[in-house]
Design a protein around this motif. Structure first.
Motif, PDB file in Angstrom:
ATOM      1  N   ASN A   3       1.223  -1.125  -0.122  1.00 30.43           N
ATOM      2  CA  ASN A   3      -0.077   0.338   0.066  1.00 30.43           C
ATOM      3  C   ASN A   3       1.103   0.812  -0.011  1.00 30.43           C
ATOM      4  O   ASN A   3       2.365   1.106   0.402  1.00 30.43           O
ATOM      5  CB  ASN A   3      -1.251  -0.269   1.447  1.00 30.43           C
ATOM      6  CG  ASN A   3      -1.536   1.570   1.254  1.00 30.43           C
ATOM      7  OD1 ASN A   3      -2.581   1.738   0.235  1.00 30.43           O
ATOM      8  ND2 ASN A   3      -2.418   1.382   2.500  1.00 30.43           N
ATOM      9  N   GLU A  16      -3.319  -1.527  -8.787  1.00 31.23           N
ATOM     10  CA  GLU A  16      -4.695  -1.055  -8.336  1.00 31.23           C
ATOM     11  C   GLU A  16      -5.815  -1.600  -7.549  1.00 31.23           C
ATOM     12  O   GLU A  16      -7.415  -1.703  -7.793  1.00 31.23           O
ATOM     13  CB  GLU A  16      -5.701  -0.265  -9.569  1.00 31.23           C
ATOM     14  CG  GLU A  16      -4.710   0.556 -10.620  1.00 31.23           C
ATOM     15  CD  GLU A  16      -4.403   2.065 -10.165  1.00 31.23           C
ATOM     16  OE1 GLU A  16      -4.959   2.492  -8.948  1.00 31.23           O
ATOM     17  OE2 GLU A  16      -3.568   2.728 -10.156  1.00 31.23           O
ATOM     18  N   GLN A  73      -6.928  -1.054  -4.683  1.00 32.43           N
ATOM     19  CA  GLN A  73      -7.640  -0.575  -3.849  1.00 32.43           C
ATOM     20  C   GLN A  73      -9.381  -0.364  -4.590  1.00 32.43           C
ATOM     21  O   GLN A  73     -10.261  -0.306  -3.778  1.00 32.43           O
ATOM     22  CB  GLN A  73      -7.176   1.284  -3.743  1.00 32.43           C
ATOM     23  CG  GLN A  73      -7.458   2.111  -5.151  1.00 32.43           C
ATOM     24  CD  GLN A  73      -6.350   1.678  -5.697  1.00 32.43           C
ATOM     25  OE1 GLN A  73      -4.599   0.529  -5.682  1.00 32.43           O
ATOM     26  NE2 GLN A  73      -5.648   2.321  -6.770  1.00 32.43           N
ATOM     27  N   GLY A  88      -1.421  -1.283  -4.080  1.00 26.77           N
ATOM     28  CA  GLY A  88      -2.712  -0.257  -4.086  1.00 26.77           C
ATOM     29  C   GLY A  88      -2.149   1.062  -3.564  1.00 26.77           C
ATOM     30  O   GLY A  88      -1.466   0.882  -2.778  1.00 26.77           O
ATOM     31  N   SER A 123      -8.853   5.392  -3.641  1.00 27.23           N
ATOM     32  CA  SER A 123      -9.525   5.068  -4.972  1.00 27.23           C
ATOM     33  C   SER A 123     -11.143   4.860  -5.187  1.00 27.23           C
ATOM     34  O   SER A 123     -10.954   6.349  -4.767  1.00 27.23           O
ATOM     35  CB  SER A 123     -10.268   3.954  -3.269  1.00 27.23           C
ATOM     36  OG  SER A 123     -11.408   2.997  -3.273  1.00 27.23           O
ATOM     37  N   PHE A 153     -10.011  -3.036  -0.002  1.00 26.22           N
ATOM     38  CA  PHE A 153      -8.235  -3.302   0.452  1.00 26.22           C
ATOM     39  C   PHE A 153      -7.453  -3.353   1.562  1.00 26.22           C
ATOM     40  O   PHE A 153      -7.089  -3.787   2.107  1.00 26.22           O
ATOM     41  CB  PHE A 153      -7.329  -2.486  -0.553  1.00 26.22           C
ATOM     42  CG  PHE A 153      -6.206  -2.450  -0.932  1.00 26.22           C
ATOM     43  CD1 PHE A 153      -5.438  -3.704  -1.140  1.00 26.22           C
ATOM     44  CD2 PHE A 153      -5.302  -1.532  -0.834  1.00 26.22           C
ATOM     45  CE1 PHE A 153      -3.880  -3.713  -1.265  1.00 26.22           C
ATOM     46  CE2 PHE A 153      -3.886  -1.371  -0.455  1.00 26.22           C
ATOM     47  CZ  PHE A 153      -2.852  -2.727  -0.842  1.00 26.22           C
TER      48      PHE A 153
END
Length: 199
Positions: free
Chosen positions: A13, A116, A118, A142, A147, A155
């Motif tokens: 992340n 991606e 998220q 992510g 988002s 996520f």
């Protein structure tokens, strides 16, 4: 850790420009080169914004997926020659699929890069991470700040479930990048630092 034989699932992340996809692609290609994986599958949500879905694009599955594969294609072009990329594509050693095609899959000795992440719901993420069979690794990349599906994103919650020592012992690792890890440009680093005040 990311290419270790005991690593099965990696959550990353972090903000835009922190090389999440690049690092995952590099690790995947290294494992492919070392014959520790048979192919790389790039999975990405078809969500670009709340108003756009994969189904609105014309053509067959490959045509529809093409715009969503661009980030992965960019990373491949940074890491490989055009000849190598073409060879891997022709041999179907690297390819992309929409998240909706993951259900029922059984991924053995494969590298799965989920970009991606998220923009995926808890249900979609659970579908993906439960496809991994022996010898496979899943990299989930992510950016919780970006988002496009708001509070439907699973996520962060799924990542948090596995952020403990028991998960590490099973080969599940989580990494949190910050704006200090941004390598895209000093401008992006500055922008992300300023945008933090909005969250």
């Amino acid at each position: 850790i990311a290419t270790d034989v005991n690593t099965k699932l990696v959550f990353t992340n972090g903000p835009a420009g922190s090389a999440k996809t690049y690092t995952s692609a590099y690790c995947g290609l290294k494992l492919l080169s070392d014959r520790l994986a048979s192919e790389i599958i790039y999975v990405r949500s078809a969500v670009e914004s709340s108003d756009h879905k994969l189904g609105f694009l014309p053509g067959a599955q490959d045509d529809k997926m093409a715009p969503y594969l661009e980030p992965f294609k960019d990373k491949l072009e940074e890491l490989l020659s055009p000849v190598d990329i073409r060879f891997l594509q022709e041999e179907e050693r690297i390819y992309g699929i929409p998240v909706g095609f993951c259900r029922g899959a059984n991924w053995e000795n494969k590298i799965i890069i989920v970009d991606e992440a998220q923009n995926l719901t808890e249900k979609e993420l659970i579908t993906i991470i439960t496809r991994a069979a022996e010898g496979s690794k899943i990299y989930l990349c992510g950016d919780a700040m970006q988002s496009d599906i708001g509070n439907k994103s699973g996520f962060t919650s799924i990542m948090d479930i596995f952020a403990d020592d028991a998960s590490k012992n099973k080969g599940i690792h989580s990494f949190q990048f910050t704006e200090d890890d941004i390598v895209r440009s000093e401008l992006v680093k500055f922008i992300i630092q300023r945008l933090k005040s909005l969250t």
